[in-house]
Design an enzyme around this catalytic site. Structure first.
Site, PDB file in Angstrom:
ATOM      1  N   SER A  49      10.452   2.499  -0.943  1.00  0.00           N
ATOM      2  CA  SER A  49       9.532   2.079  -1.992  1.00  0.00           C
ATOM      3  C   SER A  49      10.098   2.583  -2.970  1.00  0.00           C
ATOM      4  CB  SER A  49       8.452   3.016  -2.102  1.00  0.00           C
ATOM      5  OG  SER A  49       7.602   3.197  -1.154  1.00  0.00           O
ATOM      6  N   GLY A 230       8.511  -2.211  -6.656  1.00  0.00           N
ATOM      7  CA  GLY A 230       7.768  -2.985  -7.825  1.00  0.00           C
ATOM      8  C   GLY A 230       6.217  -2.645  -8.405  1.00  0.00           C
ATOM      9  N   CYS A 256       0.103   3.255  -0.173  1.00  0.00           N
ATOM     10  CA  CYS A 256       0.649   3.282  -1.644  1.00  0.00           C
ATOM     11  C   CYS A 256       0.288   1.787  -2.435  1.00  0.00           C
ATOM     12  CB  CYS A 256       2.011   3.247  -1.771  1.00  0.00           C
ATOM     13  SG  CYS A 256       2.389   4.073  -2.978  1.00  0.00           S
ATOM     14  N   PHE A 257       1.584   1.452  -2.062  1.00  0.00           N
ATOM     15  CA  PHE A 257       1.912  -0.575  -2.672  1.00  0.00           C
ATOM     16  C   PHE A 257       0.638  -2.042  -1.975  1.00  0.00           C
ATOM     17  CE2 PHE A 257       3.299  -4.879  -3.145  1.00  0.00           C
ATOM     18  CZ  PHE A 257       3.820  -4.900  -4.870  1.00  0.00           C
ATOM     19  N   ASN A 298       4.192   8.205  -3.720  1.00  0.00           N
ATOM     20  CA  ASN A 298       5.466   7.857  -4.346  1.00  0.00           C
ATOM     21  C   ASN A 298       5.200   6.713  -5.074  1.00  0.00           C
ATOM     22  OD1 ASN A 298       7.683   6.357  -4.940  1.00  0.00           O
ATOM     23  ND2 ASN A 298       8.559   5.870  -3.257  1.00  0.00           N
ATOM     24  N   PHE A 301       3.039   2.966 -10.306  1.00  0.00           N
ATOM     25  CA  PHE A 301       1.644   2.379 -10.143  1.00  0.00           C
ATOM     26  C   PHE A 301       0.139   2.795  -9.963  1.00  0.00           C
ATOM     27  CE2 PHE A 301       5.261  -0.244 -11.064  1.00  0.00           C
ATOM     28  CZ  PHE A 301       4.438  -1.324 -12.737  1.00  0.00           C
ATOM     29  N   HIS A 354       0.834   8.273   0.949  1.00  0.00           N
ATOM     30  CA  HIS A 354       1.657   8.761   2.836  1.00  0.00           C
ATOM     31  C   HIS A 354       1.009   9.590   3.247  1.00  0.00           C
ATOM     32  CE1 HIS A 354       4.711   5.626   0.713  1.00  0.00           C
ATOM     33  NE2 HIS A 354       4.251   6.295  -0.331  1.00  0.00           N
ATOM     34  N   GLU A 356       1.373   9.508   5.979  1.00  0.00           N
ATOM     35  CA  GLU A 356       2.841   9.107   7.291  1.00  0.00           C
ATOM     36  C   GLU A 356       3.264  10.275   7.374  1.00  0.00           C
ATOM     37  OE1 GLU A 356       4.278   6.592   3.698  1.00  0.00           O
ATOM     38  OE2 GLU A 356       2.207   7.009   5.230  1.00  0.00           O
TER      39      GLU A 356
END
Length: 381
Positions: A49, A230, A256-257, A298, A301, A354, A356
């Protein structure tokens, strides 16, 4: 003491910081972001990331425990550059197999040390994340600034294809096999399939360009959308895939993303945060339980839901979408950013942070249990 080569860091707005070369000698460009974690630098460096980002560590002492062969979250270092204040002269830990600077140099990662990272972080908090250059081969700030301003921005960057696996692979369940999950690799960290494996889940990790047929061919009981780098506004392919999964009512979990992808699939927008959330000490409220978790983040966006202004409290109400009702399940207590979504009429939920815990606390590890329960409910339906 060995005398280090001079280096400079130049931000997009012209602010310049002098320092010394750390890691590989050369020049690099990326988006300047800061990470507030007091530990976990190896996991940070190898997190996909962070692709195309120059990471500023706010903790002053970095490299104290060296590096080892177990804590990498991918097969390489992904950061575009690295900024520290006081690098350790000697790394000391019983698990260490080498020094951090040697690892950075071996992988060609250009860094800078001796920087006032407190002043740099305050600047980024006030002005926002921006493009940056580090050079230990050119000491002309004006020339470096011109190159910084020619480098690509993070807004509009489609990076999943640059970090995804080249071919599918499988992480087997530990002990008795319970479920099979197809994980779309948008920049997955190794600890995600490990946490699933601990719950009896076999994970098929698939490239970012996979189709619904590719996912179904694994015999998956559920689908996972991974973290990654991204701008989520560019990820039309994964968004279309998420809509296919939702339409077939296959249990889905995104991190996340992956959370931003699901948000877009549900019809919500995304936007760029001023300086993002990056660290292992972010407080998040789980609205279902009322508990506050200290979590690892992390992301630069976030998801924009209807009726929520930036910085304002997110309404705790059901939002109607094409796929039924959706609620904001988790909220960051620092700035009210949406940190999770839960669908009420299809088996899907996400979190922006996260669970994890690589690196980070384990407060949110229960979310993998929640995913297993979702799959179990689908199989028994």
């Amino acid at each position: 003491m060995v005398k280090r080569r001079p280096a400079i860091l130049v931000l997009e707005d012209g602010r310049t910081f002098p320092g010394e070369a750390y890691g590989s000698v050369g020049e690099t460009f990326g988006e300047a972001v800061f990470n507030t974690g007091m530990t976990g630098y190896q996991e940070t460096l190898t997190d996909p990331s962070y692709h195309r980002q120059v990471v500023v560590q706010t903790a002053p002492h970095i490299g104290n425990t060296g590096v080892n062969g177990e804590d990498d979250e991918s097969g390489r270092i992904w950061v575009a550059g690295y900024v520290v204040r006081d690098p350790a002269r000697i790394g000391s830990n019983w698990r260490a197999t080498g020094g951090l600077e040697d690892r950075l140099a071996a992988e060609g990662v250009v860094g800078i040390s001796g920087v006032d990272t407190r002043a740099l972080t305050r600047h980024l908090r006030e002005r926002g994340a921006m493009r940056v250059g580090i050079s230990s081969v050119d000491d002309d700030p004006r020339a470096l600034l011109a190159r910084v301003r020619q480098s690509p921005q993070m807004v509009g960057a489609d990076l999943s294809a640059e970090v995804t696996t080249a071919k599918p692979y499988v992480v087997e369940a530990e002990g008795e096999h319970r479920f099979t999950v197809a994980a779309l690799d948008l920049g997955i960290k190794r600890n995600v399939p490990r946490r699933l494996a601990a719950r009896g889940v076999t994970t098929h990790v698939l490239p970012a360009g996979s189709t619904i047929d590719d996912l179904l061919a694994t015999g998956a009981d559920a689908v996972f959308f991974s973290p990654g780098p991204g701008d989520p506004a560019t990820a039309d392919g994964p968004v279309a895939l998420a809509r296919e999964v939702l339409g077939r009512r296959i249990p889905l979990f995104g991190i996340c993303f992956g959370s931003q992808i699901l948000g877009r699939a549900l019809g919500f927008g995304t936007y760029k945060l001023g300086y993002g959330h990056r660290g292992i000490n972010q407080p998040v409220l789980d609205r279902a339980t009322g508990k506050v978790e200290v979590t690892s983040h992390n992301h630069g966006f976030a998801v924009q839901v209807p009726g929520a202004r930036a910085g304002a409290v997110v309404p705790d109400q059901v939002i109607e979408t094409e796929f039924g009702g959706v609620q904001v399940s988790h909220v960051c207590l620092n700035d009210n950013v949406v940190e999770g979504l839960r669908a009420k009429d299809v088996p899907a939920f996400t979190v922006q942070y996260h669970p994890e815990a690589a690196a980070g606390p384990h407060d949110a590890d229960y979310l993998f249990d929640r995913f297993a329960e979702l799959i179990e409910g689908g199989k028994n339906a």
